[in-house]
Write an enzyme that holds these catalytic residues in place. Structure first.
Site, PDB file in Angstrom:
ATOM      1  N   ALA A  42       0.776  -1.415  -0.144  1.00  0.00           N
ATOM      2  CA  ALA A  42       0.082  -0.194   0.067  1.00  0.00           C
ATOM      3  C   ALA A  42       0.781   1.231   0.103  1.00  0.00           C
ATOM      4  O   ALA A  42       1.389   1.570   1.009  1.00  0.00           O
ATOM      5  CB  ALA A  42      -0.914  -0.091   1.287  1.00  0.00           C
ATOM      6  N   PHE A  65      -5.941   2.005  -5.432  1.00  0.00           N
ATOM      7  CA  PHE A  65      -5.496   1.179  -6.595  1.00  0.00           C
ATOM      8  C   PHE A  65      -4.697  -0.159  -5.848  1.00  0.00           C
ATOM      9  O   PHE A  65      -3.696  -0.460  -6.412  1.00  0.00           O
ATOM     10  CB  PHE A  65      -4.671   1.509  -7.803  1.00  0.00           C
ATOM     11  N   ILE A  66      -4.931  -0.744  -4.701  1.00  0.00           N
ATOM     12  CA  ILE A  66      -4.016  -1.557  -3.966  1.00  0.00           C
ATOM     13  C   ILE A  66      -4.347  -3.026  -4.414  1.00  0.00           C
ATOM     14  O   ILE A  66      -5.592  -3.474  -4.228  1.00  0.00           O
ATOM     15  CB  ILE A  66      -4.230  -1.619  -2.527  1.00  0.00           C
ATOM     16  N   ARG A  73      -6.177 -19.262 -41.043  1.00  0.00           N
ATOM     17  CA  ARG A  73      -7.151 -18.408 -41.673  1.00  0.00           C
ATOM     18  C   ARG A  73      -6.806 -18.227 -43.118  1.00  0.00           C
ATOM     19  O   ARG A  73      -5.728 -18.098 -43.267  1.00  0.00           O
ATOM     20  CB  ARG A  73      -7.084 -17.214 -40.804  1.00  0.00           C
ATOM     21  N   GLU A  98       3.624  -0.502 -11.022  1.00  0.00           N
ATOM     22  CA  GLU A  98       5.058  -0.370 -10.602  1.00  0.00           C
ATOM     23  C   GLU A  98       5.952   0.440 -11.398  1.00  0.00           C
ATOM     24  O   GLU A  98       6.971  -0.114 -11.520  1.00  0.00           O
ATOM     25  CB  GLU A  98       5.381  -2.071 -10.810  1.00  0.00           C
TER      26      GLU A  98
HETATM   27  N1  COS Z   1      17.002   1.660  -4.181  1.00  0.00           N
HETATM   28  C1  COS Z   1      17.419   2.356  -3.081  1.00  0.00           C
HETATM   29  N2  COS Z   1      17.139   3.347  -2.712  1.00  0.00           N
HETATM   30  C2  COS Z   1      16.628   4.200  -3.548  1.00  0.00           C
HETATM   31  C3  COS Z   1      16.291   4.085  -4.780  1.00  0.00           C
HETATM   32  C4  COS Z   1      16.596   2.674  -5.127  1.00  0.00           C
HETATM   33  N3  COS Z   1      16.196   2.055  -6.270  1.00  0.00           N
HETATM   34  N4  COS Z   1      15.891   4.804  -5.513  1.00  0.00           N
HETATM   35  C5  COS Z   1      15.655   5.999  -4.629  1.00  0.00           C
HETATM   36  N5  COS Z   1      16.372   5.606  -3.562  1.00  0.00           N
HETATM   37  C6  COS Z   1      16.566   6.487  -2.363  1.00  0.00           C
HETATM   38  C7  COS Z   1      17.620   7.694  -2.813  1.00  0.00           C
HETATM   39  O1  COS Z   1      18.964   7.359  -2.835  1.00  0.00           O
HETATM   40  C8  COS Z   1      17.242   8.748  -1.717  1.00  0.00           C
HETATM   41  O2  COS Z   1      18.081   8.411  -0.564  1.00  0.00           O
HETATM   42  P1  COS Z   1      18.870   9.809   0.074  1.00  0.00           P
HETATM   43  O3  COS Z   1      18.028  10.580   0.457  1.00  0.00           O
HETATM   44  O4  COS Z   1      19.291   9.089   1.039  1.00  0.00           O
HETATM   45  O5  COS Z   1      19.698  10.052  -1.074  1.00  0.00           O
HETATM   46  C9  COS Z   1      15.845   8.489  -1.452  1.00  0.00           C
HETATM   47  O6  COS Z   1      15.643   7.052  -1.917  1.00  0.00           O
HETATM   48  C10 COS Z   1      14.897   9.427  -2.390  1.00  0.00           C
HETATM   49  O7  COS Z   1      15.278   9.277  -3.629  1.00  0.00           O
HETATM   50  P2  COS Z   1      14.840  10.206  -4.668  1.00  0.00           P
HETATM   51  O8  COS Z   1      15.331  11.612  -4.340  1.00  0.00           O
HETATM   52  O9  COS Z   1      15.404   9.750  -6.126  1.00  0.00           O
HETATM   53  O10 COS Z   1      13.307  10.610  -4.746  1.00  0.00           O
HETATM   54  P3  COS Z   1      12.227  11.241  -5.539  1.00  0.00           P
HETATM   55  O11 COS Z   1      11.145  11.532  -4.916  1.00  0.00           O
HETATM   56  O12 COS Z   1      12.743  12.152  -6.394  1.00  0.00           O
HETATM   57  O13 COS Z   1      11.401  10.190  -6.365  1.00  0.00           O
HETATM   58  C11 COS Z   1      10.961   8.462  -8.043  1.00  0.00           C
HETATM   59  C12 COS Z   1      12.231   9.040  -7.197  1.00  0.00           C
HETATM   60  C13 COS Z   1      10.199   9.214  -9.049  1.00  0.00           C
HETATM   61  C14 COS Z   1      12.004   7.195  -8.868  1.00  0.00           C
HETATM   62  C15 COS Z   1      10.224   7.470  -7.343  1.00  0.00           C
HETATM   63  O14 COS Z   1       9.141   8.183  -6.660  1.00  0.00           O
HETATM   64  C16 COS Z   1       9.211   6.313  -7.996  1.00  0.00           C
HETATM   65  O15 COS Z   1      10.006   5.363  -8.193  1.00  0.00           O
HETATM   66  N6  COS Z   1       8.168   6.689  -8.385  1.00  0.00           N
HETATM   67  C17 COS Z   1       7.172   5.667  -8.872  1.00  0.00           C
HETATM   68  C18 COS Z   1       6.423   4.988  -7.951  1.00  0.00           C
HETATM   69  C19 COS Z   1       5.813   3.868  -8.414  1.00  0.00           C
HETATM   70  O16 COS Z   1       6.593   2.897  -9.209  1.00  0.00           O
HETATM   71  N7  COS Z   1       4.507   3.430  -8.029  1.00  0.00           N
HETATM   72  C20 COS Z   1       4.077   2.271  -8.457  1.00  0.00           C
HETATM   73  C21 COS Z   1       2.872   1.833  -7.553  1.00  0.00           C
HETATM   74  S1  COS Z   1       3.518   0.985  -6.382  1.00  0.00           S
HETATM   75  S2  COS Z   1       3.064  -0.922  -7.061  1.00  0.00           S
END
Ligand code: COS
Length: 383
Positions: A123, A155-156, A269, A364
């Site tokens: 979630a 959307f969980i 076909r 995802e």
């Molecule tokens: N693995 C480990 N740590 C990670 C990481 C990863 N793949 N990606 C980011 N982090 C860490 C960063 O290193 C950062 O840590 P520090 O603050 O210690 O440096 C922290 O997490 C924040 O990362 P970041 O600044 O990159 O975050 P943003 O808010 O800019 O967002 C995105 C990053 C857009 C990539 C993220 O919000 C994302 O993936 N969004 C999509 C969400 C998604 O897939 N939703 C689907 C629904 S869930 S099924």
């Protein structure tokens, strides 16, 4: 490798037969009823499909990433709804615990998730926070030894079936971004949780999503994954990196199924006095689809091998998700085109798959989020 090669090959053969003999014949009924029959769920449990990625010491099969994607290629050949039911226990609903959970959390939850006795659900998404996952507003406020959770998740996947949620909530309102987020394990039976109506989705009938509302839901501090506040966002990102590889494999499997159905149809076909497979314009569509599905499969195998070798595959996982989910959309479109009018009616599976696979470009992490992750990582690595 947790299983020896011979046992793994047998497992793959068994899953292949299960997909051909049990899942594919049940697809229409699942789409019609929006339910997976209980007897199929029981068989999935007996085969260990809920616990493929859970370590053997906690009752799972302990497959490596390379092995898991082989299984996902196969299960991707049936309606995505079947994969979705086992998807959260193998991925986003269990991996937070596997990666960052305390020993106590692992011992309590993982065996139940591996056997399918419990369904795990993830979630993160909210009405106001999707791609911008760090902006979630669901709050968890400390109250003595407990936390009080308030907020709505949207959307969980598998929420209607869930026994436990991996819930992302903001424990520190002063930290607006990722650092204020904590991951909790919340039992679905806890008071203060209500579920919304099942979402009426475009496709993937048989896979269920809904809103989950938390209204003064009290959980103990021991529910925090790993016991430490503020680590939730990183846990979520790591879980998603892994999940994106699994989804990519499912996309490749679905593309291969669509190609198989399209080829069979094209060879059967007849138009202008001969099978349409003889026509070069049909052949071009078949060949393009074959080439692209092969490319996706190779990408997934490579990224999974690298992950097993200990590399950080955040970039590669996003490359795979971006390419494989877009690829299966193109393959589904060509499959409908090859089927002609028949592809637009529900008598053929391609009509259903065309709607089902649309989701892969969204959940995802959307295609646009994958682009962003890839480019950001490229720039970071180069600087
Ligand atoms: N693995 C480990 N740590 C990670 C990481 C990863 N793949 N990606 C980011 N982090 C860490 C960063 O290193 C950062 O840590 P520090 O603050 O210690 O440096 C922290 O997490 C924040 O990362 P970041 O600044 O990159 O975050 P943003 O808010 O800019 O967002 C995105 C990053 C857009 C990539 C993220 O919000 C994302 O993936 N969004 C999509 C969400 C998604 O897939 N939703 C689907 C629904 S869930 S099924």
């Amino acid at each position: 490798m947790a299983l020896d090669q011979e046992t793994f090959n047998q497992f793959k053969d068994t899953l292949f037969r299960f997909v051909q003999e049990r899942l594919i014949p049940a697809e229409d009924a699942v789409a019609e009823s929006d339910l997976i029959p209980d007897e199929i769920v029981v068989e999935m449990k007996e085969m260990g499909l809920f616990g493929m990625s859970i370590p053997t010491e906690y009752g799972g099969l302990g497959l490596t990433m390379s092995e898991e994607v082989q299984m996902a290629f196969i299960i991707g050949g049936a309606s995505p709804a079947f994969r979705s039911l086992i998807g959260t226990n193998n991925g986003i609903g269990s991996q937070g615990i596997v990666m960052d959970g305390t020993e106590e959390q692992k011992q309590y939850y993982l065996p139940k998730l591996a056997s399918g006795e419990m369904v795990g659900s993830f979630a993160l998404t909210e009405p106001g926070a999707g791609s911008d996952a760090a902006s979630i507003r669901c709050s968890a406020v400390k109250d003595g030894d407990d936390y009080i959770i308030n907020g709505t998740k949207r959307f969980i996947t598998n929420a209607p079936e869930a026994s436990v949620f991996t819930l992302m909530a903001r424990t520190n309102p002063d930290i607006k971004g990722a650092g204020g987020i904590t991951a909790f394990l919340v039992d679905a039976e806890s008071s203060g949780i209500t579920l919304g109506k099942w979402d009426r989705k475009m496709g993937q009938k048989g896979a269920h999503t809904c809103d989950v509302m938390f209204d003064d839901c009290r959980v103990p501090a021991s529910a925090i994954i790993g016991g430490k506040e503020g680590m939730g966002f990183k846990t979520a990102m790591k879980v998603l990196d892994r999940g994106r590889l699994h989804i990519s494999a499912v996309c490749a499997g679905a593309a291969e199924r669509l190609i198989k159905d399209s080829l069979a149809y094209a060879m059967e076909r007849e138009q202008f006095g001969e099978p349409i497979a003889n026509f070069q314009l049909i052949q071009a569509m078949l060949a393009d689809s074959k080439t692209e599905a092969y490319a996706a499969r190779c990408m997934v195998v490579d990224a999974a091998n690298r992950k097993d070798a200990g590399e950080n595959v955040s970039t590669e996982a996003s490359c795979c998700k971006l390419f494989a989910s877009e690829m299966v959309g193109r393959v589904a479109d060509r499959a409908v085109q090859i089927h002609g009018g028949a592809g637009y009616v529900a008598d053929y599976a391609v009509e259903r798959f065309f709607r089902d696979v649309r989701l892969f470009r969204i959940y995802e992490g959307t295609t646009q989020i994958q682009q962003l992750v890839i480019a950001r990582n490229m720039i970071r690595d180069a600087s």
